[in-house]
Write a protein that holds these residues in place. Structure first.
Motif, PDB file in Angstrom:
ATOM      1  N   ILE A 107      95.099 138.586 -24.542  1.00  0.00           N
ATOM      2  CA  ILE A 107      95.075 137.971 -25.877  1.00  0.00           C
ATOM      3  C   ILE A 107      96.402 137.277 -26.114  1.00  0.00           C
ATOM      4  CG2 ILE A 107      94.822 138.391 -28.364  1.00  0.00           C
ATOM      5  CD1 ILE A 107      92.606 140.283 -27.657  1.00  0.00           C
ATOM      6  N   GLU A 108      96.325 135.984 -26.393  1.00  0.00           N
ATOM      7  CA  GLU A 108      97.506 135.129 -26.484  1.00  0.00           C
ATOM      8  C   GLU A 108      97.477 134.342 -27.781  1.00  0.00           C
ATOM      9  OE1 GLU A 108      99.643 135.169 -24.048  1.00  0.00           O
ATOM     10  OE2 GLU A 108      98.561 135.612 -22.185  1.00  0.00           O
ATOM     11  N   GLU A 109      98.652 133.777 -28.108  1.00  0.00           N
ATOM     12  CA  GLU A 109      98.656 132.775 -29.174  1.00  0.00           C
ATOM     13  C   GLU A 109      98.450 131.421 -28.496  1.00  0.00           C
ATOM     14  OE1 GLU A 109     101.153 132.517 -33.077  1.00  0.00           O
ATOM     15  OE2 GLU A 109     102.125 131.249 -31.571  1.00  0.00           O
ATOM     16  N   VAL A 110      97.445 130.674 -28.935  1.00  0.00           N
ATOM     17  CA  VAL A 110      97.160 129.371 -28.322  1.00  0.00           C
ATOM     18  C   VAL A 110      97.297 128.280 -29.384  1.00  0.00           C
ATOM     19  CG1 VAL A 110      95.562 130.346 -26.613  1.00  0.00           C
ATOM     20  CG2 VAL A 110      94.659 129.498 -28.788  1.00  0.00           C
ATOM     21  N   GLU A 111      97.425 127.034 -28.901  1.00  0.00           N
ATOM     22  CA  GLU A 111      97.393 125.898 -29.830  1.00  0.00           C
ATOM     23  C   GLU A 111      96.045 125.212 -29.673  1.00  0.00           C
ATOM     24  OE1 GLU A 111     100.670 125.017 -27.685  1.00  0.00           O
ATOM     25  OE2 GLU A 111     101.298 126.823 -28.754  1.00  0.00           O
ATOM     26  N   VAL A 112      95.435 124.911 -30.819  1.00  0.00           N
ATOM     27  CA  VAL A 112      94.146 124.229 -30.798  1.00  0.00           C
ATOM     28  C   VAL A 112      94.327 122.886 -31.494  1.00  0.00           C
ATOM     29  CG1 VAL A 112      91.691 124.417 -31.358  1.00  0.00           C
ATOM     30  CG2 VAL A 112      93.024 126.498 -30.961  1.00  0.00           C
ATOM     31  N   ALA A 113      94.175 121.818 -30.715  1.00  0.00           N
ATOM     32  CA  ALA A 113      94.386 120.465 -31.252  1.00  0.00           C
ATOM     33  C   ALA A 113      93.242 120.076 -32.191  1.00  0.00           C
ATOM     34  CB  ALA A 113      94.484 119.481 -30.090  1.00  0.00           C
TER      35      ALA A 113
END
Ligand code: PAD
Ligand code: ZN
Length: 373
Positions: free
Chosen positions: A24-30
Motif C-alpha cells: 500500500i503506497e501513496e500514488v499520484e493520480v493525474a
C-alpha cells in the motif's frame, strides 16, 4: 469538485513485481484527459483474478501495476467530451468496455468489445498513475485497488443513485460473471440439471443463476466442505466433495444423474477440473461453460470424442453481459430484490487490510471480501 484538474495524491495497492506481495503506497493520480473519467472508488471486492495477477497467471499484465477490478465509486471529474456521466454520479468501472460501435458491440450475441484486450495503459498509451517517480500500469483499465482511478468513458456504467456501493461492487466482476454464465452463456433451461465446480464468489453466483433460470437439480462441487452451507442457501440441491469418492468426479456425477448433467460450469481454473466438468455433462446435448482462468502458458489436452458426440464447450467473459448496458440493469434488479448478491459478501474490511483479505481467500475462509476506502 475542488480536486478537478489537479493531481490527486491517495492510497493504492501496487504490485511492484511478479510474485511480490501488494504494497500500500501513496500514488499520484493525474486528471482525466479527453474522453476519460476519474472515479473516487468507495468499495472494491477481491476476486481470485487479482491473485492470478500477483502469481503471473494472467498474460499481458505489466508490472508495476495497480490490480483490482470489482469496484464501485463516485465520479470525481470528467475529461473533455464526456457526456454519459458527470461528477457526483455513482458508477461501476468495467473491465470489459463497450464502445458501442465495433462489430462485437453491434452483435447481440457478443459482449467482448474489440477494445477488450488486457489494457495496461489508457487508450493514448500513457498511465495516469505514478508512485515514487515511476509510472504504474493500469489493470484492464479499472485498477480499483486505488482510492482514485481513471478509466475511458466507454468503460464506465452509471448506476442508480440509491445503490449501496459497498454491496453493488460485486457487479463489476464476480456476481455478473457467475450469474451471467448460467443465464446468458449456458442459457440454462427450466427443469434442467446443472453441476458447478468451485464455490467461490463466481461459482456461487452461477448457482444463483441456475436457480433463477429454473434448474431443478443444482449439484455443487468443491473440495472445501465449508462452502456447502452457503451453496445450499443459494439454491444448490446437492453438494459433493470429490475427495469423498474413489472414482473420478465425472463418473460420480454421471451416476447421480443417469447420463450426465445438462449444464456444467468450471469456476476454479485448473486443467483437470475443466476436463472433469466437460466430461460431466451429457454426451449428446450437454453444455460445459469454462469460467476459471487457467495459469498463463498452461494448456488442456482432451479426447476429441468428448465433443464429437454433441457436447458443447464454451467460455465466458464476465458472464456474457454487455457491461455498460447491463450492469445498471443488474443493479436495478438488485434494488428490486430479484436476487440476493449480498450473500456473497462474507467480510468487509478497511482498504489497509487488503493483504488480510487475500489471506482469507487463500485459506478458503471468505467468499467475497469487500474493502472500503
Ligand atoms: P475462489 O478462489 O473464491 O473460488 C474457487 C473455489 O474452487 C474455492 O471454493 C476452492 O475450494 C475450489 N476448488 C479449488 N480446487 C478445487 C478442486 N480441485 N475441485 C473442486 N473445487 C476446487 O475464486 P473465484 O470464485 O473468485 O474465481 C474462480 C475462478 O474464476 C478463478 O480462476 C478466477 O480467475 C475466474 C474468473 N473468471 C472470470 C471470467 O470472466 N471468466 C471472472 C472472474 C473470475
Ligand atoms: Zn474478477
Amino acid at each position: 469538485m475542488a480536486t478537478a484538474g489537479k493531481v490527486i495524491r491517495c492510497r493504492a495497492a501496487v504490485a511492484w513485481a511478479l510474485g511480490k506481495p501488494l504494497s500500500i503506497e501513496e500514488v499520484e493520480v493525474a486528471p482525466p484527459k479527453a474522453g476519460e473519467v476519474r472515479i473516487k472508488i468507495v468499495a472494491t471486492g477481491i476476486c481470485h483474478t487479482d491473485d492470478h495477477i500477483l502469481k503471473g497467471s494472467l498474460p499481458n499484465v505489466e508490472f508495476p501495476v495497480i490490480p483490482g477490478h470489482e469496484g464501485a465509486g463516485i465520479v470525481e471529474s470528467i475529461g473533455e467530451g464526456v457526456t454519459s456521466v458527470k461528477p457526483g454520479d455513482k458508477v461501476i468501472p468495467l473491465c470489459i468496455p463497450q464502445c458501442g460501435e465495433c462489430s462485437f458491440c453491434q452483435n447481440p450475441e457478443s459482449n467482448c468489445c474489440h477494445l477488450s484486450e488486457p489494457q495496461n495503459l489508457l487508450p493514448d498509451k500513457t498511465s495516469r498513475f505514478s508512485c515514487k517517480g515511476k509510472q504504474i500500469h493500469h489493470f484492464m483499465w479499472v485498477s480499483t485497488f486505488a482510492e482514485y482511478t481513471v478509466v475511458p468513458e466507454y468503460a464506465v456504467a452509471k448506476i442508480d443513485a440509491a445503490a449501496p456501493l459497498d454491496k453493488v461492487c460485486v457487479f463489476g466482476c464476480g456476481f455478473s460473471t457467475g450469474y451471467g454464465a448460467a443465464i446468458n452463456t449456458a442459457k440454462v433451461k427450466p427443469g434442467s440439471t446443472c453441476a458447478i465446480f468451485g464455490l467461490g464468489g463466481v461459482g456461487l453466483s452461477a448457482v444463483m443463476g441456475c436457480k433463477a433460470a429454473g434448474a431443478s437439480r443444482i449439484i455443487a462441487v468443491d473440495i472445501n466442505k465449508d462452502k456447502f452451507a452457503k451453496a445450499k442457501e443459494m439454491g444448490a440441491t446437492d453438494c459433493i466433495n470429490p475427495r469423498d469418492f474413489k472414482k473420478p468426479i465425472q463418473e460420480v456425477l454421471t451416476e447421480m444423474t443417469g447420463q450426465g448433467v445438462d449444464y456444467s460450469f468450471e469456476a476454479i481454473g485448473h486443467a483437470d477440473t475443466m476436463i472433469a466438468a466437460l466430461a460431466s455433462c451429457n454426451m449428446s446435448t450437454g453444455v460445459c461453460i469454462m469460467i476459471g482462468v487457467l495459469d498463463s502458458g498452461s494448456e488442456i489436452s482432451i479426447d476429441p470424442t468428448l465433443l464429437l458426440t454433441g457436447r458443447t464447450w464454451k467460455g465466458t467473459m464476465l458472464g456474457g453481459w454487455k457491461m455498460r448496458e447491463c450492469v445498471p440493469k443488474l443493479v436495478s434488479s438488485y434494488l428490486e430484490k430479484k436476487f440476493n448478491s449480498d450473500l456473497l459478501i462474507t467480510h468487509t474490511l478497511p482498504f489497509a487490510k487488503l493483504n488480510e483479505g487475500l489471506e482469507l481467500l487463500h485459506a478458503g475462509k471468505s467468499i467475497r471480501t469487500v474493502l472500503l476506502f
